[in-house]
Design an enzyme around this catalytic site. Structure first.
Site, PDB file in Angstrom:
ATOM      1  N   LYS A 191      -3.706  11.406  -0.544  1.00 24.78           N
ATOM      2  CA  LYS A 191      -2.935  11.466   0.700  1.00 24.78           C
ATOM      3  C   LYS A 191      -3.898  11.600   1.866  1.00 24.78           C
ATOM      4  O   LYS A 191      -4.530  12.639   2.055  1.00 24.78           O
ATOM      5  CB  LYS A 191      -1.941  12.624   0.692  1.00 24.78           C
ATOM      6  CG  LYS A 191      -0.983  12.539   1.881  1.00 24.78           C
ATOM      7  CD  LYS A 191       0.056  13.613   1.881  1.00 24.78           C
ATOM      8  CE  LYS A 191       1.121  13.340   2.914  1.00 24.78           C
ATOM      9  NZ  LYS A 191       0.592  12.940   4.239  1.00 24.78           N
ATOM     10  N   ARG A 215       4.570   3.679  11.727  1.00 20.96           N
ATOM     11  CA  ARG A 215       5.681   4.194  10.910  1.00 20.96           C
ATOM     12  C   ARG A 215       7.014   4.030  11.624  1.00 20.96           C
ATOM     13  O   ARG A 215       8.043   3.788  10.994  1.00 20.96           O
ATOM     14  CB  ARG A 215       5.413   5.662  10.584  1.00 20.96           C
ATOM     15  CG  ARG A 215       6.554   6.378   9.886  1.00 20.96           C
ATOM     16  CD  ARG A 215       6.104   7.756   9.477  1.00 20.96           C
ATOM     17  NE  ARG A 215       7.224   8.574   9.031  1.00 20.96           N
ATOM     18  CZ  ARG A 215       7.085   9.653   8.285  1.00 20.96           C
ATOM     19  NH1 ARG A 215       5.898  10.041   7.901  1.00 20.96           N
ATOM     20  NH2 ARG A 215       8.130  10.361   7.928  1.00 20.96           N
ATOM     21  N   PHE A 272      -1.878   1.291   0.229  1.00 16.64           N
ATOM     22  CA  PHE A 272      -1.401   1.881  -1.023  1.00 16.64           C
ATOM     23  C   PHE A 272      -0.200   1.167  -1.615  1.00 16.64           C
ATOM     24  O   PHE A 272       0.260   1.525  -2.689  1.00 16.64           O
ATOM     25  CB  PHE A 272      -1.078   3.367  -0.847  1.00 16.64           C
ATOM     26  CG  PHE A 272      -0.187   3.697   0.315  1.00 16.64           C
ATOM     27  CD1 PHE A 272       1.173   3.405   0.285  1.00 16.64           C
ATOM     28  CD2 PHE A 272      -0.694   4.319   1.432  1.00 16.64           C
ATOM     29  CE1 PHE A 272       2.002   3.721   1.339  1.00 16.64           C
ATOM     30  CE2 PHE A 272       0.126   4.648   2.502  1.00 16.64           C
ATOM     31  CZ  PHE A 272       1.479   4.342   2.450  1.00 16.64           C
ATOM     32  N   ARG A 324      14.595  10.817   1.200  1.00 15.54           N
ATOM     33  CA  ARG A 324      13.442  11.113   0.363  1.00 15.54           C
ATOM     34  C   ARG A 324      13.923  11.444  -1.052  1.00 15.54           C
ATOM     35  O   ARG A 324      14.643  12.416  -1.260  1.00 15.54           O
ATOM     36  CB  ARG A 324      12.659  12.290   0.947  1.00 15.54           C
ATOM     37  CG  ARG A 324      12.171  12.036   2.372  1.00 15.54           C
ATOM     38  CD  ARG A 324      11.569  13.294   2.970  1.00 15.54           C
ATOM     39  NE  ARG A 324      11.340  13.141   4.396  1.00 15.54           N
ATOM     40  CZ  ARG A 324      10.205  12.735   4.947  1.00 15.54           C
ATOM     41  NH1 ARG A 324       9.191  12.410   4.159  1.00 15.54           N
ATOM     42  NH2 ARG A 324      10.074  12.646   6.241  1.00 15.54           N
TER      43      ARG A 324
END
Length: 504
Positions: free
Chosen positions: A215, A235, A298, A370
């Site tokens: 991260k 984002r 990623f 999430r």
């Protein structure tokens, strides 16, 4: 539709903890918006999600402190409010500051007291009624008689819940299915939930082989390339292509024609260690400067005509490895061994990174709430600080004192280093409202200054340099753990202790 209808619905949503009740209230208003007219739906959807349709207006808390007396009766239409902010947003050049202030006063003079408070929160991004965007998506699904999954997927592909609202309310699931991934159109990013340990994150992600990603303490980017055309967005899907010439060059050099990548950019030192986040953020805000940003990807969502959003993570990572060289991929470990994962996480922290993200190898790429497919693990630090002031709450927190100003000991006094409203239960809010009224020494109608006597334990993820606060530092992701009646202000942590958390 009156703005008062939106304000009343937002208040009703904030006042209940029941997600079902929240969704029902949103769905009712969205149905009425659809009946009012197609031009109203995007505005109401955006407002219910806690955002203006105009990305930048030049307004903030400071410019909204001195407002005119409120109107006695509600009369503002949402279309009028949207048009007013549109006029404010395009003001520029000489005299624009005065013109913006005049236009703001004219708008707020027509708003009732409740509408003024709510509009202030809308402008500053502090409408608090729970999980805003995900709740609105569920409300659209109920109001339109479509599945929430269809709304979430369409919103992800369109990059906006607002952009799919009319389709959800009036055109059904076939219209929602028409929103597909298009190279060059940003998609909403997938997000991670949290876990306290790597082992817990692995279990949450489903167990077995998982990807343990480094991260990074950088800025999230999404990169779209079609031929020589490259788009870089943040984002929040803001176009920042011009600010990232390094990323554009690297993207154009990849052995492919079309690609959509998910990743981060960050500033690295000569030793390869990450530089302080402020250096990354400062450089990312402009196209120039001496600091070079390095991208690290990623995930991969599309490659040469083939979409991969529905492919399992393992396949997406294999495609990523085929097209992106190792120096521009996030370091990762694939393992089912908790011991090996913990060792990898320790190495990541030793290298100066934030932590790890544990990812299921079988999940698809999905924006929205999430879930358990991506789970982040970061070390948590705590400090004992002193409350210097507290702000009046809004929305569901109206009537309470909410956002606390935090101070560390500095010689014989205290110096402010940030504020937070995170981690507060209703019980804490009720207690601190009474407590800080007892300590009150001034109240300007928004901020209540208090005697520096109450110690609070604060959890945080890191410390960064800041010119915003007198202490010269700010806490990242600060939240309340508990109030410490067992400690006196003299036992609070010092500013030097806080500064010791700054990255080297």
């Amino acid at each position: 539709m009156l703005l008062a209808d939106v304000v009343a619905t937002s208040a009703a949503v904030a006042a209940t903890r029941s997600r079902t009740a929240k969704v029902a209230a949103l769905a009712d208003l969205l149905r009425r918006a659809a009946d009012t007219g197609p031009d109203v739906v995007p505005i109401v959807t955006s407002y219910l999600a806690g955002a203006l349709r105009q990305r930048r207006t030049g307004l903030g808390w400071r410019s909204l402190q001195d407002l005119p007396d409120p109107a006695s009766d509600p009369a503002l239409e949402v279309t009028e409010v949207d048009a007013a902010f549109e006029r404010i947003a395009v003001l520029a050049g000489a005299g624009s500051q005065i013109a913006r202030a005049d236009a703001t006063r004219q708008l707020f003079a027509r708003a009732t007291a409740d509408e003024q408070r709510w509009l202030r929160g809308l402008v500053t991004g502090e409408v608090r009624q729970g999980a805003l965007d995900s709740l609105v998506q569920e409300g659209l699904a109920v109001a339109g008689g479509v599945s929430a999954a269809a709304v979430r997927r369409a919103a992800m592909m369109a990059g906006s819940t607002v952009d799919v609202a009319t389709a959800a309310l009036t055109d059904g699931e076939d219209a929602l299915a028409a929103f597909v991934l298009e190279v060059g159109r940003p998609v909403l990013p997938m997000l991670a939930s949290t876990a306290p340990t790597v082992e817990a994150a692995m279990a949450k992600a489903g167990g077995g082989d998982v990807a343990i990603d480094t991260k990074l303490d950088g800025i999230r980017i999404q990169v779209h390339r079609r031929g020589d055309d490259v788009l870089v967005v943040t984002r929040s899907l803001d176009d920042v292509t011009d600010r990232h010439p390094e990323v554009v060059t690297i993207a154009r050099g990849l052995p492919c024609h079309d690609v959509v990548l998910d990743g981060e950019v960050l500033a690295l030192g000569p030793d390869g260690r990450p530089r302080p986040f402020q250096e990354t953020a400062s450089r990312a805000a402009t196209a120039g400067g001496t600091v070079r940003l390095t991208p690290a990807f990623f995930d991969l969502l599309h490659l040469d005509g083939q979409d991969h959003v529905d492919s399992p993570t393992a396949e997406r990572l294999a495609a990523l490895e085929r097209v992106v060289p190792e120096q521009h991929r996030v370091p990762r470990l694939i393992t089912a061994d908790a011991g090996a994962a913990e060792e990898f996480a320790a190495q990541v922290l030793a290298l100066g990174h934030e932590g790890v993200v544990v990812k299921s190898l079988t999940s698809s790429y999905a924006a929205g709430r999430r879930g358990t497919s991506w789970v982040k693990v970061k070390p948590v630090h705590t400090l004992d600080l002193v409350v210097l002031a507290v702000e009046r709450g809004s929305g569901r927190r109206s009537g309470w004192l909410s956002n606390i100003h935090l101070g560390a000991r500095d010689g014989d006094g205290f110096v402010m280093l940030g504020k937070t409203f995170k981690g507060m239960t209703d019980e804490i809010l009720a207690w601190q409202t009474q407590r800080f009224r007892e300590l009150e020494i001034d109240d300007n109608g928004y901020v209540v200054t208090v005697r520096p006597e109450q110690v609070v334990e604060i959890a945080f993820d890191g410390v960064q340099r800041s010119t915003r606060y007198p202490g010269g530092v700010a806490l990242r992701f600060a939240r309340v753990i508990r109030y410490r009646d067992d400690k006196s202000p003299a036992e609070a942590d010092t500013i030097d202790t806080v500064r010791a958390f700054l990255p080297v």
